[in-house]
Design a protein around this motif. Structure first.
Motif, short mmCIF file in Angstrom:
data_model
loop_
_atom_site.label_atom_id
_atom_site.label_comp_id
_atom_site.label_asym_id
_atom_site.label_seq_id
_atom_site.Cartn_x
_atom_site.Cartn_y
_atom_site.Cartn_z
N HIS A 56 -16.64 -1.75 1.46
CA HIS A 56 -15.95 -2.47 2.59
C HIS A 56 -14.73 -3.58 1.97
O HIS A 56 -13.70 -3.45 2.35
N LEU A 57 -15.26 -4.17 0.86
CA LEU A 57 -14.13 -5.01 0.26
C LEU A 57 -13.28 -4.39 -0.42
O LEU A 57 -12.10 -4.69 -0.56
N TRP A 58 -13.55 -3.28 -1.00
CA TRP A 58 -12.62 -2.35 -1.82
C TRP A 58 -11.46 -1.50 -0.72
O TRP A 58 -10.45 -1.48 -0.89
N TYR B 251 -11.64 -1.43 2.94
CA TYR B 251 -11.13 -1.83 4.50
C TYR B 251 -10.35 -3.22 4.10
O TYR B 251 -9.25 -3.65 4.44
N ALA B 252 -11.05 -3.97 3.27
CA ALA B 252 -10.49 -5.38 3.16
C ALA B 252 -9.36 -5.71 2.12
O ALA B 252 -8.59 -6.44 2.09
N GLY B 253 -9.44 -4.68 1.00
CA GLY B 253 -8.44 -4.75 0.04
C GLY B 253 -8.54 -5.95 -0.98
O GLY B 253 -7.67 -6.39 -1.55
N SER B 254 -9.66 -6.78 -0.91
CA SER B 254 -9.85 -7.89 -1.72
C SER B 254 -10.61 -7.66 -2.99
O SER B 254 -10.86 -8.43 -3.73
N ALA B 255 -11.15 -6.33 -2.99
CA ALA B 255 -11.95 -6.12 -4.36
C ALA B 255 -11.10 -4.62 -4.82
O ALA B 255 -10.14 -4.02 -4.31
N ASN B 256 -11.46 -4.23 -6.01
CA ASN B 256 -10.99 -2.89 -6.74
C ASN B 256 -12.21 -2.12 -6.97
O ASN B 256 -13.36 -2.33 -6.77
N SER B 257 -11.86 -1.11 -7.39
CA SER B 257 -12.76 0.19 -7.84
C SER B 257 -13.58 -0.40 -9.16
O SER B 257 -15.10 0.12 -9.12
N ASN B 258 -13.23 -1.38 -9.75
CA ASN B 258 -14.29 -1.57 -11.04
C ASN B 258 -15.40 -2.62 -10.16
O ASN B 258 -16.70 -2.19 -11.09
N PHE B 259 -15.43 -3.17 -9.30
CA PHE B 259 -16.68 -3.66 -8.84
C PHE B 259 -17.51 -2.73 -8.19
O PHE B 259 -18.66 -2.57 -8.40
N TYR B 260 -17.05 -1.62 -7.47
CA TYR B 260 -17.85 -0.75 -6.85
C TYR B 260 -18.54 0.12 -7.99
O TYR B 260 -19.76 0.47 -7.97
N TYR B 261 -17.71 0.48 -9.07
CA TYR B 261 -18.27 1.05 -10.19
C TYR B 261 -19.26 0.42 -10.90
O TYR B 261 -20.29 1.14 -11.38
N SER B 262 -19.26 -0.78 -10.90
CA SER B 262 -20.23 -1.59 -11.82
C SER B 262 -21.49 -1.43 -11.05
O SER B 262 -22.55 -1.41 -11.53
#
Length: 170
Positions: free
Chosen positions: A111-113, A115-126
């Motif tokens: 959701h942060l990556w 829809y909200a645009g406040s995170a990037n793919s690196n957070f999800y991949y970690s």
């Protein structure tokens, strides 16, 4: 590997960041990784065919190109079959905590990556990477070779005369 949609697998991020020239080589390397474990596991577990099937299903679900939650729950549904091995697992508490934490963080970071645009793919991949490391630790704990020693010789130390021994660390 044409679809690079983010999922709980390891491939999507790696292939999204790769140069097109090396793509075919790494697709072959990643796909052969699943089959690489088949022969050694078959040799080692020839007396335990059901455990071999469990290990193969677990390895396939970890290294699959597009894994789903159903793939993971398939091999985790077999875990109660080997409940006599629970006492041999070295880090089951840490693995369970990591699996639960990652399962809770997957939708949050998505959701942060997206829809909200406040995170990037690196957070999800970690989180994906941590989730898969926890799965590998769980499977390797079950395959821990010392379990066979304990199953054949017992859990407790014995002296040569048969009496119970104690282990003293200095």
């Amino acid at each position: 590997m044409p679809d690079l949609t983010p999922n709980i697998g390891l491939f999507w991020y790696f292939f999204a960041e790769m140069f097109e020239y090396f793509r075919l080589f790494f697709i072959c390397v990643f796909q052969i990784n699943v089959f690489f474990y088949t022969i050694p596991l078959s040799i080692k577990l020839k007396e335990h065919p059901v455990f071999l099937i469990f290990m193969q299903i677990a390895i396939i679900s970890i290294f699959k190109s597009y894994p789903t939650v159903g793939d993971i729950t398939l091999y985790m549904a077999f875990l109660p079959v080997w409940n006599h091995l629970y006492r041999f697992l070295r880090n089951i508490f840490q693995v369970l905590v990591v699996l639960l934490a990652c399962s809770a963080l997957f939708p949050v970071l998505w959701h942060l990556w997206i829809y909200a645009g406040s995170a990037n793919s690196n957070f999800y991949y970690s989180i994906t990477l941590l989730f898969n490391v926890a799965q590998i630790l769980l499977v390797s704990d079950y395959f821990y070779l010392r379990r066979e020693h304990h199953l054949t010789h017992g859990l407790y130390l014995k002296r040569k005369d048969g009496s119970e021994a104690t282990l003293v660390l200095k």
